[in-house]
Design a protein around this motif. Structure first.
Motif, PDB file in Angstrom:
ATOM      1  N   TYR A 194     -50.054 -14.108  43.617  1.00 35.37           N
ATOM      2  CA  TYR A 194     -50.477 -12.857  44.014  1.00 35.37           C
ATOM      3  C   TYR A 194     -49.174 -11.763  43.780  1.00 35.37           C
ATOM      4  O   TYR A 194     -48.065 -12.284  43.929  1.00 35.37           O
ATOM      5  CB  TYR A 194     -50.902 -12.566  45.438  1.00 35.37           C
ATOM      6  CG  TYR A 194     -52.316 -13.223  45.886  1.00 35.37           C
ATOM      7  CD1 TYR A 194     -53.211 -13.547  44.796  1.00 35.37           C
ATOM      8  CD2 TYR A 194     -52.608 -13.295  46.983  1.00 35.37           C
ATOM      9  CE1 TYR A 194     -54.316 -14.126  45.160  1.00 35.37           C
ATOM     10  CE2 TYR A 194     -53.717 -13.972  47.411  1.00 35.37           C
ATOM     11  CZ  TYR A 194     -54.729 -14.346  46.450  1.00 35.37           C
ATOM     12  OH  TYR A 194     -55.826 -14.925  46.801  1.00 35.37           O
ATOM     13  N   SER A 195     -49.350 -10.589  43.646  1.00 29.30           N
ATOM     14  CA  SER A 195     -48.138  -9.600  43.487  1.00 29.30           C
ATOM     15  C   SER A 195     -47.663  -9.660  44.936  1.00 29.30           C
ATOM     16  O   SER A 195     -48.293  -9.711  46.024  1.00 29.30           O
ATOM     17  CB  SER A 195     -48.720  -8.157  42.915  1.00 29.30           C
ATOM     18  OG  SER A 195     -49.373  -7.557  43.893  1.00 29.30           O
ATOM     19  N   LYS A 196     -46.220  -9.333  44.577  1.00 24.88           N
ATOM     20  CA  LYS A 196     -45.533  -9.079  46.121  1.00 24.88           C
ATOM     21  C   LYS A 196     -45.868  -7.741  47.056  1.00 24.88           C
ATOM     22  O   LYS A 196     -46.009  -7.861  48.042  1.00 24.88           O
ATOM     23  CB  LYS A 196     -43.944  -9.224  45.939  1.00 24.88           C
ATOM     24  CG  LYS A 196     -43.389  -9.193  47.321  1.00 24.88           C
ATOM     25  CD  LYS A 196     -41.757  -9.183  46.993  1.00 24.88           C
ATOM     26  CE  LYS A 196     -41.042  -9.211  48.297  1.00 24.88           C
ATOM     27  NZ  LYS A 196     -39.632  -8.887  48.215  1.00 24.88           N
ATOM     28  N   PRO A 197     -46.472  -6.860  46.259  1.00 26.66           N
ATOM     29  CA  PRO A 197     -47.020  -5.580  47.164  1.00 26.66           C
ATOM     30  C   PRO A 197     -48.045  -5.975  47.655  1.00 26.66           C
ATOM     31  O   PRO A 197     -48.487  -5.681  49.162  1.00 26.66           O
ATOM     32  CB  PRO A 197     -47.204  -4.661  46.007  1.00 26.66           C
ATOM     33  CG  PRO A 197     -46.105  -4.841  44.824  1.00 26.66           C
ATOM     34  CD  PRO A 197     -46.264  -6.485  44.654  1.00 26.66           C
ATOM     35  N   SER A 198     -49.089  -6.721  47.114  1.00 29.56           N
ATOM     36  CA  SER A 198     -50.279  -7.270  47.692  1.00 29.56           C
ATOM     37  C   SER A 198     -49.996  -7.946  48.909  1.00 29.56           C
ATOM     38  O   SER A 198     -50.909  -8.034  49.852  1.00 29.56           O
ATOM     39  CB  SER A 198     -51.197  -7.970  46.794  1.00 29.56           C
ATOM     40  OG  SER A 198     -51.674  -7.050  45.592  1.00 29.56           O
TER      41      SER A 198
END
Length: 85
Positions: free
Chosen positions: A35-39
């Motif tokens: 997953y993306s770090k912001p998510s």
């Protein structure tokens, strides 16, 4: 993180990572779940606000609370049973 399953997935992943890593950080969760770090940061903030995890400000270590661990263990056990079939 609209679905309850996502919450369960995060809690289970934190449990699994904590069994092999001394520290579990947002980046570790992002890398492991792809997953993306912001998510992941958004999801962790929600989990923290709901009392499922704590995050150490100094180290960034993510830990399950008793409430979070209870759910994580249930999900983990359920997945183990399903996998064994």
């Amino acid at each position: 993180m609209n679905r309850f399953e996502s919450k369960e997935d995060y809690l289970e992943r934190i449990l699994i990572l904590s069994q092999t890593n001394d520290l579990v950080r947002a980046i570790d969760i992002a890398n492991d779940m792809n997953y993306s770090k912001p998510s992941v940061s958004i999801a962790l903030k929600k989990l923290k606000n709901e009392g499922f995890i704590t995050v150490c400000e100094q180290t960034g270590n993510v830990s399950l609370t008793n409430k979070g661990k209870e759910i994580a263990l249930q999900v983990y056990e359920r997945h183990q049973i399903i996998t064994s079939f």
